[in-house]
Enzyme design. Structure first.
Site, short mmCIF file in Angstrom:
data_model
loop_
_atom_site.label_atom_id
_atom_site.label_comp_id
_atom_site.label_asym_id
_atom_site.label_seq_id
_atom_site.Cartn_x
_atom_site.Cartn_y
_atom_site.Cartn_z
N LYS A 33 0.69 -1.20 -0.10
CA LYS A 33 0.11 0.07 -0.01
C LYS A 33 0.83 1.20 -0.04
O LYS A 33 0.55 2.12 -0.76
CB LYS A 33 -0.98 -0.16 1.21
CG LYS A 33 -1.97 -1.03 0.88
CD LYS A 33 -2.79 -1.28 2.30
CE LYS A 33 -3.61 -2.72 2.11
NZ LYS A 33 -4.25 -3.19 3.17
N GLN A 48 -4.39 -1.75 9.69
CA GLN A 48 -4.30 -3.15 9.17
C GLN A 48 -5.05 -4.30 9.91
O GLN A 48 -4.51 -4.47 11.18
CB GLN A 48 -2.95 -3.44 8.87
CG GLN A 48 -2.43 -4.76 7.97
CD GLN A 48 -3.12 -4.73 6.56
OE1 GLN A 48 -3.31 -3.62 5.93
NE2 GLN A 48 -3.93 -5.87 6.28
N ASP A 68 -10.91 3.07 4.60
CA ASP A 68 -11.21 1.48 4.46
C ASP A 68 -12.65 1.25 4.39
O ASP A 68 -12.91 0.18 4.39
CB ASP A 68 -10.15 0.62 5.26
CG ASP A 68 -9.87 -0.68 4.73
OD1 ASP A 68 -9.91 -0.80 3.41
OD2 ASP A 68 -9.31 -1.52 5.68
#
Ligand code: NDP
Length: 292
Positions: A54, A98, A121
């Protein structure tokens, strides 16, 4: 018959080119560079690799990135205080936590603290709730990438029978809701679904989000179906990642299919970049002061 490939690699490259231009334009016009902050707790090698990918992708399009690493032993308070700090930092436009967090941490609680306007996200309670109410919010990157891929190949969704195998919060449930919002008739399957092959065989659009290597074979798939394989599975003795769908047999019956790798994975990262850019653009619209 051999299915046509839904090329996530190429589509993601096209999207990144569009994002690069918009990032440059934002920098020129407003002096603002989008910035993504990733939070990595513990030393899970897969998570480490994803965050690295990323960061690299951010660099390709001119988005700045920073990674905050906390040890495996981090407490809930430490994780939450980092989230609060990033929520309040005007230089940071997007925050990525994450997944998964180490087991001793309350991940749901941590994610619920993310400021909705930085939740690129689409994983906080507020963002997921907005999928049901129809309010504007960031949408989870893998589900969004799947819909974007279908749209870029002009594959119709309305009125189709869609079957999603998997019901996780990050993938199965949101992609099912997105397909429903686009007027597909959606069935969600999971580990207790009875006679899974007969449900899968009804699908005009099949989304595999299970995490079991090559569980879905061509014999289960309706001829002419569109097959989206989100699975990434490590298999001992084989190089690289393997999907949830047995590609070789499925491509003999499907009309369209995503490869693994090169299908859903690159689209997920492209959507993360797109959401981060949007978060930066939105922050200016909302007239949130920046220190630049
Ligand atoms: P989870 O483990 O959270 O969820 C898996 C789902 O599959 C569960 O709902 C489970 O059912 C269901 N399931 C498990 N076994 C069966 C079975 N035998 N029959 C039917 N359903 C079953 O996984 P994720 O959603 O996080 O990930 C799924 C896959 O997608 C993984 O391979 C992962 O690596 C990949 N992935 C890919 C991403 C990308 O960018 N391409 C991003 C995120 C994930 P139940 O709820 O009953 O347990």
């Amino acid at each position: 018959m051999s299915a046509q490939i839904l090329d996530g690699q190429k589509t993601a490259r096209d999207i990144r080119a569009e994002i690069s231009q918009r990032v440059a334009a934002l920098k020129t016009a407003r002096g603002v560079t989008p910035r993504l902050a990733a939070v990595l707790v513990g030393d899970n090698p897969a998570s480490e690799a994803y965050v690295g990918m990323k960061e690299k992708a951010c660099g390709w399009v001119g988005i700045e990135s920073e990674t905050h690493r906390l040890p495996d032993t981090a407490t809930q308070e430490e994780v939450e205080s980092l989230i609060h700090r990033l929520n309040a930092d005007p230089r940071v436009h997007g925050i990525l936590i994450q997944h998964p967090l180490p087991r001793h941490l309350d991940e749901t609680r941590a994610l619920s603290l993310l400021a909705p306007d930085k939740d690129v996200d689409g994983i906080s309670r507020a963002s997921l709730g907005a999928l049901i109410t129809g309010e504007e919010a960031f949408i989870s990157c893998t589900p969004l990438g799947i819909i974007e891929l279908l749209d870029r190949y002009q594959i119709p969704i309305e009125g189709k029978r869609a079957v999603v195998v998997g019901r996780s919060i990050i993938l199965g449930k949101p992609v099912a809701l997105l397909l429903l919002n686009r007027h597909a008739t959606v069935t969600i399957c999971h580990s207790r679904t009875r006679d899974l092959p007969s449900v899968i065989r009804e699908a005009d659009i099949l989304v595999a989000a299970v995490g079991r290597a090559e569980m879905i074979t061509g014999a289960m798939i309706k001829p002419g179906a569109v097959v989206i394989d989100a699975g990434y599975n490590r298999v001992a003795g084989r190089r690289g990642d393997v999907g949830d769908v047995h590609f070789e047999s499925a491509r003999e019956v499907a009309a369209w299919i995503t490869p693994v790798p090169g299908g859903v994975g690159p689209m997920t990262i492209a959507m993360l970049l797109q959401n981060t850019l949007l978060a930066a653009e939105n922050s200016l619209r909302a007239d949130v002061p920046t220190d630049r």
